[in-house]
Motif scaffolding. Structure first.
Motif, mmCIF file in Angstrom:
data_model
loop_
_atom_site.group_PDB
_atom_site.id
_atom_site.type_symbol
_atom_site.label_atom_id
_atom_site.label_comp_id
_atom_site.label_asym_id
_atom_site.label_seq_id
_atom_site.Cartn_x
_atom_site.Cartn_y
_atom_site.Cartn_z
ATOM 1 N N LEU A 1 0.860 -1.182 0.000
ATOM 2 C CA LEU A 1 0.000 0.000 0.000
ATOM 3 C C LEU A 1 0.902 1.240 0.000
ATOM 4 O O LEU A 1 1.841 1.336 0.786
ATOM 5 C CB LEU A 1 -0.870 0.002 1.263
ATOM 6 N N ILE A 2 0.623 2.172 -0.891
ATOM 7 C CA ILE A 2 1.429 3.393 -0.991
ATOM 8 C C ILE A 2 0.906 4.458 -0.013
ATOM 9 O O ILE A 2 1.678 5.224 0.567
ATOM 10 C CB ILE A 2 1.408 3.934 -2.443
ATOM 11 N N ALA A 3 -0.413 4.488 0.165
ATOM 12 C CA ALA A 3 -1.016 5.536 1.010
ATOM 13 C C ALA A 3 -0.410 5.522 2.412
ATOM 14 O O ALA A 3 -0.254 4.461 3.019
ATOM 15 C CB ALA A 3 -2.522 5.322 1.088
ATOM 16 N N GLY A 4 -0.040 6.709 2.858
ATOM 17 C CA GLY A 4 0.469 6.840 4.223
ATOM 18 C C GLY A 4 1.934 6.484 4.391
ATOM 19 O O GLY A 4 2.481 6.592 5.489
ATOM 20 N N ARG A 5 2.594 6.065 3.303
ATOM 21 C CA ARG A 5 4.001 5.638 3.404
ATOM 22 C C ARG A 5 4.957 6.804 3.202
ATOM 23 O O ARG A 5 4.672 7.726 2.437
ATOM 24 C CB ARG A 5 4.312 4.581 2.329
ATOM 25 N N ASN A 6 6.107 6.720 3.854
ATOM 26 C CA ASN A 6 7.184 7.685 3.595
ATOM 27 C C ASN A 6 7.989 7.194 2.401
ATOM 28 O O ASN A 6 8.625 6.145 2.471
ATOM 29 C CB ASN A 6 8.138 7.766 4.793
ATOM 30 N N ILE A 7 7.930 7.973 1.316
ATOM 31 C CA ILE A 7 8.700 7.599 0.119
ATOM 32 C C ILE A 7 9.781 8.645 -0.114
ATOM 33 O O ILE A 7 9.519 9.847 -0.073
ATOM 34 C CB ILE A 7 7.786 7.498 -1.122
ATOM 35 N N VAL A 8 10.990 8.160 -0.344
ATOM 36 C CA VAL A 8 12.110 9.065 -0.616
ATOM 37 C C VAL A 8 12.455 8.964 -2.096
ATOM 38 O O VAL A 8 12.713 7.861 -2.593
ATOM 39 C CB VAL A 8 13.346 8.694 0.237
ATOM 40 N N VAL A 9 12.446 10.107 -2.789
ATOM 41 C CA VAL A 9 12.896 10.115 -4.183
ATOM 42 C C VAL A 9 14.195 10.901 -4.265
ATOM 43 O O VAL A 9 14.278 12.040 -3.814
ATOM 44 C CB VAL A 9 11.806 10.639 -5.161
ATOM 45 N N ALA A 10 15.226 10.243 -4.808
ATOM 46 C CA ALA A 10 16.529 10.898 -4.967
ATOM 47 C C ALA A 10 16.597 11.451 -6.380
ATOM 48 O O ALA A 10 16.582 10.683 -7.344
ATOM 49 C CB ALA A 10 17.644 9.902 -4.725
ATOM 50 N N GLY A 11 16.629 12.779 -6.497
ATOM 51 C CA GLY A 11 16.708 13.421 -7.805
ATOM 52 C C GLY A 11 15.379 14.050 -8.177
ATOM 53 O O GLY A 11 14.340 13.379 -8.130
ATOM 54 N N TYR A 12 15.414 15.346 -8.511
ATOM 55 C CA TYR A 12 14.179 16.051 -8.884
ATOM 56 C C TYR A 12 14.311 16.625 -10.298
ATOM 57 O O TYR A 12 13.997 17.767 -10.561
ATOM 58 C CB TYR A 12 13.871 17.132 -7.836
#
Ligand code: ADE
Length: 432
Positions: free
Chosen positions: A217-228
């Motif tokens: 489940l993605i909802a409520g998760r802390n997601i880190v994206v490296a690079g914008y």
């Protein structure tokens, strides 16, 4: 990689090295399905069929061997070219699709999902044995091989197209050093490519890969994206759309500011490593997540990469921290059981998660990228006498043609400037 390429039984007519021709019917169905989502490329193919602008050309392509790529190859064949295709990543090949390309469309294809490095490079050489007049790359592997090992091919080459950011960075570095010996078109830098494929394509397909691999489940998760960059922007916005709390890491201050003003907390990776439950790199750089980051991640953290090369995650450092690596605890999920008792999970062996764990970008977005490839291939043939060994941008009129065609296929129309407006925007005398 570990998987040795199987020796496939192939029909005598077309050259190729694919996993299993019995998979062809499934591949054909999927190629046709993708074709249904690629109306711009379809129109180009129909015109190519009539006009044969690529007659006499030999095209070697090193691309992800997906159903969308197959439709680009069909357009080239319709245009009169002879074509050979090999994979631009050992884990992105769709074996059913590759089988159908050879069996149903007669296109020489050298690609087997999971091929070992030796087979991967043998396939590159086999595609180059066509003695191409034009090449297409996704990551510059053909151009690099031609410059390092197959220099005899340089004189016969009109030009090469490059599909991805990482490849264009490599090629610009070659041009700067005076090492580039053939004209290359940076298809990646066309607005009809990066604004849609990199942003909406990577955004959706990266999440698709993570979800297919893990079913979390993605909802409520802390997601880190490296690079914008464009890919990071797309991924961050789609992950937020599914309810994740998204953190961004960056090394470039303007992008970091943009991410902040888009509403994403920007933090250094050292901090993000402690917060994240899911990590995804899209930087084009190496060792973005490394030992010091793995050391502080939460138990159960999931780590993936959606950048072109599998260098963004330092998996050697992770392996050194592990007492055991359990491969494929689920398909495409490796568990690194660390000496301190935590488990970290790596998706798709750290290769581009959208292609290793899903099907890559949806066909409707590849429609624009590959329409750009098709039209620029034709453009290079038409302009062959003017081309120099440099990185060439896609001309604005080609981009606009593609955008207009795409709008029309979507049933959308736009306004035209009135003569008065045209005069106004072209003049400098008229003020308030
Ligand atoms: N790159 C990302 N997605 C792709 C796809 N579906 N086909 C070819 N190249 C891709």
């Amino acid at each position: 990689m570990g998987v040795k390429a199987a020796v496939a039984k192939k029909p005598a007519a077309t050259a190729g090295d694919v996993k299993d021709f019995a998979l062809a019917p499934r591949g054909k169905g999927r190629i046709e399905w993708a074709d249904g989502q690629m109306p711009v490329l379809r129109q180009i193919r129909a015109r190519f069929e009539r006009e044969k602008p690529l007659k006499g050309q030999r095209i070697a392509a090193c691309l992800h061997v997906t159903t969308e790529t197959s439709n680009l190859m069909r357009a080239f064949v319709a245009g009169g070219a002879e074509v050979a295709l090999c994979a631009s990543n050992p884990l992105s090949t769709q074996d059913d699709n590759a089988a159908s390309l050879v069996k149903d469309y007669g296109i020489a294809t050298y690609a087997i999902r999971g091929e070992d490095p030796e087979t991967y490079y043998r396939h590159i050489h086999q595609a180059l044995d066509l003695k191409p007049t034009l090449t297409l790359d996704d990551g510059a592997d053909l151009v690099t091989c031609i410059h390092q090992k197959r220099t005899e091919l340089i004189k016969g080459l009109l030009a090469s197209m490059e599909e991805t950011t990482t490849g264009v960075i490599r090629l610009r570095a070659m041009a700067k050093d005076g090492a580039l010996k053939i004209p290359v078109v940076s298809v990646n830098d066309a607005q009809t490519k990066f604004m849609f494929d990199n942003r909406y394509g990577t955004g959706q397909s990266t999440l698709d890969g993570i979800i297919r691999a893990t079913n979390i489940l993605i909802a409520g998760r802390n997601i880190v994206v490296a690079g914008y960059g464009w890919c990071g922007r797309g991924f961050a916005s789609r992950a937020r759309g599914l309810g994740a709390k998204v953190f961004v890491t960056e090394v470039e201050p303007i992008r970091a500011l943009e991410a902040t003003m888009d509403g994403f907390p920007v933090v250094p990776m050292a901090e993000a490593a402690r917060l994240g439950e899911i990590f995804c790199t899209v930087t084009g750089n190496k060792a973005v997540i490394r030992r010091e980051h793995f050391e502080v991640m939460r138990d159960g953290a999931i780590v993936a990469n959606s950048g072109h090369f599998n260098v963004e995650l330092d998996l050697e450092a992770l392996a050194a921290l592990a007492k055991k690596v359990n491969k494929n605890v689920r398909e495409n999920v490796d568990q690194y059981l660390l000496k301190d008792g935590r488990s970290l999970y790596v998706l798709g062996e750290g290769r581009l998660v959208n292609l290793a764990c899903a099907e890559g970008h949806p066909a409707a977005v590849m429609d624009m990228s590959f329409a750009t490839q098709a039209l620029m291939t034709e453009w290079c043939v038409k302009n062959r006498s003017k081309l120099k060994a440099e990185v060439i941008d896609v001309p604005k009129d080609v981009e606009q043609t593609i955008a207009r065609l795409k709008l029309a296929t979507m049933g959308l129309s736009i306004d035209e400037m009135t003569p008065e407006q045209k005069k106004y925007v072209e003049s400098w005398q008229e003020g308030t």
